[in-house]
Design a protein around this motif. Structure first.
Motif, PDB file in Angstrom:
ATOM      1  N   TRP A  67       0.820  -1.200   0.000  1.00 13.61           N
ATOM      2  CA  TRP A  67       0.000   0.000   0.000  1.00 13.61           C
ATOM      3  C   TRP A  67       0.856   1.251   0.000  1.00 13.61           C
ATOM      4  CZ3 TRP A  67       1.107   2.971   4.168  1.00 13.61           C
ATOM      5  CH2 TRP A  67       1.574   2.332   5.322  1.00 13.61           C
ATOM      6  N   ILE A  68       0.234   2.338  -0.465  1.00 12.45           N
ATOM      7  CA  ILE A  68       0.834   3.666  -0.440  1.00 12.45           C
ATOM      8  C   ILE A  68      -0.259   4.617   0.046  1.00 12.45           C
ATOM      9  CG2 ILE A  68       0.349   4.006  -2.888  1.00 12.45           C
ATOM     10  CD1 ILE A  68       2.882   5.802  -2.979  1.00 12.45           C
ATOM     11  N   ARG A  69       0.104   5.524   0.952  1.00 10.22           N
ATOM     12  CA  ARG A  69      -0.899   6.331   1.655  1.00 10.22           C
ATOM     13  C   ARG A  69      -0.548   7.811   1.621  1.00 10.22           C
ATOM     14  NH1 ARG A  69      -0.449   5.231   7.854  1.00 10.22           N
ATOM     15  NH2 ARG A  69       0.617   7.203   8.139  1.00 10.22           N
ATOM     16  N   LYS A  70      -1.588   8.648   1.614  1.00 14.48           N
ATOM     17  CA  LYS A  70      -1.445  10.101   1.649  1.00 14.48           C
ATOM     18  C   LYS A  70      -2.204  10.654   2.841  1.00 14.48           C
ATOM     19  CE  LYS A  70      -0.626  14.187  -0.200  1.00 14.48           C
ATOM     20  NZ  LYS A  70       0.696  14.732  -0.234  1.00 14.48           N
ATOM     21  N   ASP A  71      -1.550  11.500   3.626  1.00 13.73           N
ATOM     22  CA  ASP A  71      -2.167  12.197   4.743  1.00 13.73           C
ATOM     23  C   ASP A  71      -2.464  13.621   4.281  1.00 13.73           C
ATOM     24  OD1 ASP A  71      -2.823  13.618   7.016  1.00 13.73           O
ATOM     25  OD2 ASP A  71      -1.015  13.090   8.121  1.00 13.73           O
ATOM     26  N   PHE A  72      -3.745  13.983   4.183  1.00 13.87           N
ATOM     27  CA  PHE A  72      -4.117  15.320   3.724  1.00 13.87           C
ATOM     28  C   PHE A  72      -4.107  16.348   4.847  1.00 13.87           C
ATOM     29  CE2 PHE A  72      -5.532  12.956   0.079  1.00 13.87           C
ATOM     30  CZ  PHE A  72      -5.287  13.817  -0.965  1.00 13.87           C
ATOM     31  N   GLY A  73      -3.917  15.927   6.084  1.00 12.41           N
ATOM     32  CA  GLY A  73      -3.865  16.862   7.195  1.00 12.41           C
ATOM     33  C   GLY A  73      -5.233  17.278   7.693  1.00 12.41           C
ATOM     34  N   ALA A  74      -6.275  17.050   6.913  1.00 15.43           N
ATOM     35  CA  ALA A  74      -7.668  17.344   7.272  1.00 15.43           C
ATOM     36  C   ALA A  74      -8.545  16.491   6.366  1.00 15.43           C
ATOM     37  CB  ALA A  74      -7.987  18.820   7.066  1.00 15.43           C
ATOM     38  N   ASN A  75      -9.802  16.362   6.726  1.00 15.80           N
ATOM     39  CA  ASN A  75     -10.711  15.571   5.904  1.00 15.80           C
ATOM     40  C   ASN A  75     -10.881  16.198   4.527  1.00 15.80           C
ATOM     41  OD1 ASN A  75     -11.200  13.649   7.841  1.00 15.80           O
ATOM     42  ND2 ASN A  75     -13.029  14.653   8.625  1.00 15.80           N
ATOM     43  N   VAL A  76     -10.853  15.369   3.491  1.00 16.94           N
ATOM     44  CA  VAL A  76     -11.133  15.804   2.122  1.00 16.94           C
ATOM     45  C   VAL A  76     -12.149  14.847   1.514  1.00 16.94           C
ATOM     46  CG1 VAL A  76      -8.945  16.984   1.688  1.00 16.94           C
ATOM     47  CG2 VAL A  76      -9.122  14.553   1.207  1.00 16.94           C
ATOM     48  N   PHE A  77     -13.019  15.388   0.685  1.00 18.85           N
ATOM     49  CA  PHE A  77     -14.049  14.611   0.011  1.00 18.85           C
ATOM     50  C   PHE A  77     -13.507  14.206  -1.353  1.00 18.85           C
ATOM     51  CE2 PHE A  77     -17.987  14.394  -2.603  1.00 18.85           C
ATOM     52  CZ  PHE A  77     -18.617  13.361  -1.913  1.00 18.85           C
ATOM     53  N   ILE A  78     -13.379  12.911  -1.603  1.00 22.24           N
ATOM     54  CA  ILE A  78     -12.772  12.395  -2.826  1.00 22.24           C
ATOM     55  C   ILE A  78     -13.810  11.604  -3.612  1.00 22.24           C
ATOM     56  CG2 ILE A  78     -10.957  10.898  -3.764  1.00 22.24           C
ATOM     57  CD1 ILE A  78      -9.838  13.387  -2.405  1.00 22.24           C
ATOM     58  N   THR A  79     -13.863  11.843  -4.942  1.00 30.14           N
ATOM     59  CA  THR A  79     -14.792  11.129  -5.818  1.00 30.14           C
ATOM     60  C   THR A  79     -14.101  10.467  -7.011  1.00 30.14           C
ATOM     61  OG1 THR A  79     -15.206  13.133  -7.095  1.00 30.14           O
ATOM     62  CG2 THR A  79     -16.720  12.660  -5.272  1.00 30.14           C
ATOM     63  N   THR A  87       4.537  -0.351 -17.428  1.00 27.28           N
ATOM     64  CA  THR A  87       4.547  -1.800 -17.621  1.00 27.28           C
ATOM     65  C   THR A  87       4.268  -2.576 -16.340  1.00 27.28           C
ATOM     66  OG1 THR A  87       6.151  -1.451 -19.359  1.00 27.28           O
ATOM     67  CG2 THR A  87       5.900  -3.701 -18.566  1.00 27.28           C
ATOM     68  N   ASN A  88       5.033  -2.341 -15.294  1.00 23.24           N
ATOM     69  CA  ASN A  88       4.827  -3.024 -14.014  1.00 23.24           C
ATOM     70  C   ASN A  88       3.795  -2.233 -13.229  1.00 23.24           C
ATOM     71  OD1 ASN A  88       6.898  -4.943 -14.500  1.00 23.24           O
ATOM     72  ND2 ASN A  88       8.388  -3.375 -14.010  1.00 23.24           N
ATOM     73  N   LYS A  89       2.603  -2.757 -13.125  1.00 22.78           N
ATOM     74  CA  LYS A  89       1.532  -1.971 -12.525  1.00 22.78           C
ATOM     75  C   LYS A  89       0.647  -2.835 -11.646  1.00 22.78           C
ATOM     76  CE  LYS A  89      -0.262  -0.960 -16.694  1.00 22.78           C
ATOM     77  NZ  LYS A  89       0.537  -1.712 -17.556  1.00 22.78           N
ATOM     78  N   PRO A  90      -0.106  -2.180 -10.766  1.00 28.79           N
ATOM     79  CA  PRO A  90      -1.104  -2.921 -10.005  1.00 28.79           C
ATOM     80  C   PRO A  90      -2.144  -3.529 -10.943  1.00 28.79           C
ATOM     81  CG  PRO A  90      -0.790  -0.731  -9.089  1.00 28.79           C
ATOM     82  CD  PRO A  90      -0.057  -0.773 -10.392  1.00 28.79           C
ATOM     83  N   LYS A  91      -2.743  -4.611 -10.512  1.00 29.86           N
ATOM     84  CA  LYS A  91      -3.880  -5.165 -11.236  1.00 29.86           C
ATOM     85  C   LYS A  91      -5.133  -4.889 -10.402  1.00 29.86           C
ATOM     86  CE  LYS A  91      -5.715  -9.152 -13.576  1.00 29.86           C
ATOM     87  NZ  LYS A  91      -5.525 -10.528 -13.992  1.00 29.86           N
ATOM     88  N   ALA A  92      -5.333  -5.615  -9.325  1.00 34.08           N
ATOM     89  CA  ALA A  92      -6.472  -5.371  -8.442  1.00 34.08           C
ATOM     90  C   ALA A  92      -6.017  -4.511  -7.268  1.00 34.08           C
ATOM     91  CB  ALA A  92      -7.050  -6.690  -7.947  1.00 34.08           C
ATOM     92  N   PHE A  93      -6.874  -3.558  -6.900  1.00 32.99           N
ATOM     93  CA  PHE A  93      -6.539  -2.678  -5.772  1.00 32.99           C
ATOM     94  C   PHE A  93      -7.811  -2.223  -5.084  1.00 32.99           C
ATOM     95  CE2 PHE A  93      -7.542   0.286  -9.093  1.00 32.99           C
ATOM     96  CZ  PHE A  93      -8.134   1.356  -8.449  1.00 32.99           C
ATOM     97  N   GLN A  94      -7.644  -1.681  -3.901  1.00 33.67           N
ATOM     98  CA  GLN A  94      -8.730  -1.056  -3.163  1.00 33.67           C
ATOM     99  C   GLN A  94      -8.292   0.354  -2.813  1.00 33.67           C
ATOM    100  OE1 GLN A  94      -8.754  -3.778   0.061  1.00 33.67           O
ATOM    101  NE2 GLN A  94      -9.392  -5.465  -1.228  1.00 33.67           N
ATOM    102  N   LEU A  95      -9.159   1.307  -3.031  1.00 35.53           N
ATOM    103  CA  LEU A  95      -8.932   2.657  -2.526  1.00 35.53           C
ATOM    104  C   LEU A  95      -9.600   2.701  -1.171  1.00 35.53           C
ATOM    105  CD1 LEU A  95      -7.862   5.531  -2.884  1.00 35.53           C
ATOM    106  CD2 LEU A  95     -10.093   6.112  -3.850  1.00 35.53           C
ATOM    107  N   GLN A  96      -8.818   3.026  -0.140  1.00 38.15           N
ATOM    108  CA  GLN A  96      -9.327   2.999   1.220  1.00 38.15           C
ATOM    109  C   GLN A  96      -9.170   4.360   1.888  1.00 38.15           C
ATOM    110  OE1 GLN A  96      -6.836  -0.218   2.724  1.00 38.15           O
ATOM    111  NE2 GLN A  96      -8.511  -1.671   2.411  1.00 38.15           N
ATOM    112  N   ALA A 126     -16.452   9.952  -0.659  1.00 32.04           N
ATOM    113  CA  ALA A 126     -16.322   9.722   0.773  1.00 32.04           C
ATOM    114  C   ALA A 126     -15.361  10.763   1.330  1.00 32.04           C
ATOM    115  CB  ALA A 126     -15.814   8.313   1.051  1.00 32.04           C
ATOM    116  N   THR A 127     -15.447  10.994   2.630  1.00 32.36           N
ATOM    117  CA  THR A 127     -14.620  11.994   3.295  1.00 32.36           C
ATOM    118  C   THR A 127     -13.726  11.332   4.327  1.00 32.36           C
ATOM    119  OG1 THR A 127     -16.351  13.655   2.993  1.00 32.36           O
ATOM    120  CG2 THR A 127     -14.675  14.125   4.654  1.00 32.36           C
TER     121      THR A 127
END
Length: 186
Positions: A67-79, A87-96, A126-127
């Protein structure tokens, strides 16, 4: 500096609010931290996925999931999530998303196509303060992500019937006049 806008007649109609225009969620990686569970080499760290450069990469060759994660410092609403992949890339993933970086909720479950370049994933918004891409399978033997971008929604305003604009001219040291046009949005 300050810009003063003077209206030559009263504004009697409020602007109409339009919900849902897209904007780029703030991600100043020089201020807000990014994390990953592990990286291949220090020069391929997670900050590379947030540096606005599709020539740098976060590379992870650990056993899945990663996993790779970002801390926005406050709640953000993402859509929407955009990722630049090669070439070397994820196949299945979850945005959490998470409020405490400890317990995570699945916001979107997706799969990357085999194509190279930008891939977009749109979902019900989601926020959360913390957002992460949780890779469960890869299309080769490593997970490489060149760029990650998050998008959300905001209110914009229709200003039909308004005739408001402003222009500023500034002289550069080279003697060139530079014009800037301003538009009143609200």
């Amino acid at each position: 500096s300050c810009i003063k806008i003077t209206f030559d007649k009263p504004i009697i109609v409020d602007p109409e609010v339009i919900i849902g225009s897209e904007y780029y969620a703030p991600r100043p990686n020089d201020v807000l931290p990014v994390y990953a569970d592990s990286s291949h080499y220090s020069s391929y760290g997670p900050w590379n996925a947030f540096d606005h450069d599709t020539g740098t990469v976060w590379l992870n060759n650990a056993a899945r999931p990663v996993w790779i994660r970002k801390d926005f410092g406050a709640n953000v609403f993402i859509t929407k999530l955009r990722m630049y992949l090669n070439t070397n890339k994820p196949k299945a993933f979850q945005l959490q998303g998470s409020s405490d970086a400890s317990s995570w909720a699945d916001v979107y479950v997706g799969e990357c196509s085999a194509t190279t370049g930008w891939q977009e994933f749109t979902f019900t918004g989601a926020t959360y303060r913390y957002w992460r891409v949780y890779v469960t399978t890869v299309q080769s033997n490593e997970a490489w992500i060149y760029e990650i971008e998050f998008f959300g929604t905001r209110n914009t305003y229709r200003t039909d019937g308004w005739e408001v604009s402003a222009q500023e001219s500034a002289m550069s040291p080279e003697g060139i006049i530079a014009k800037r046009i301003y538009e009143v949005r609200k």
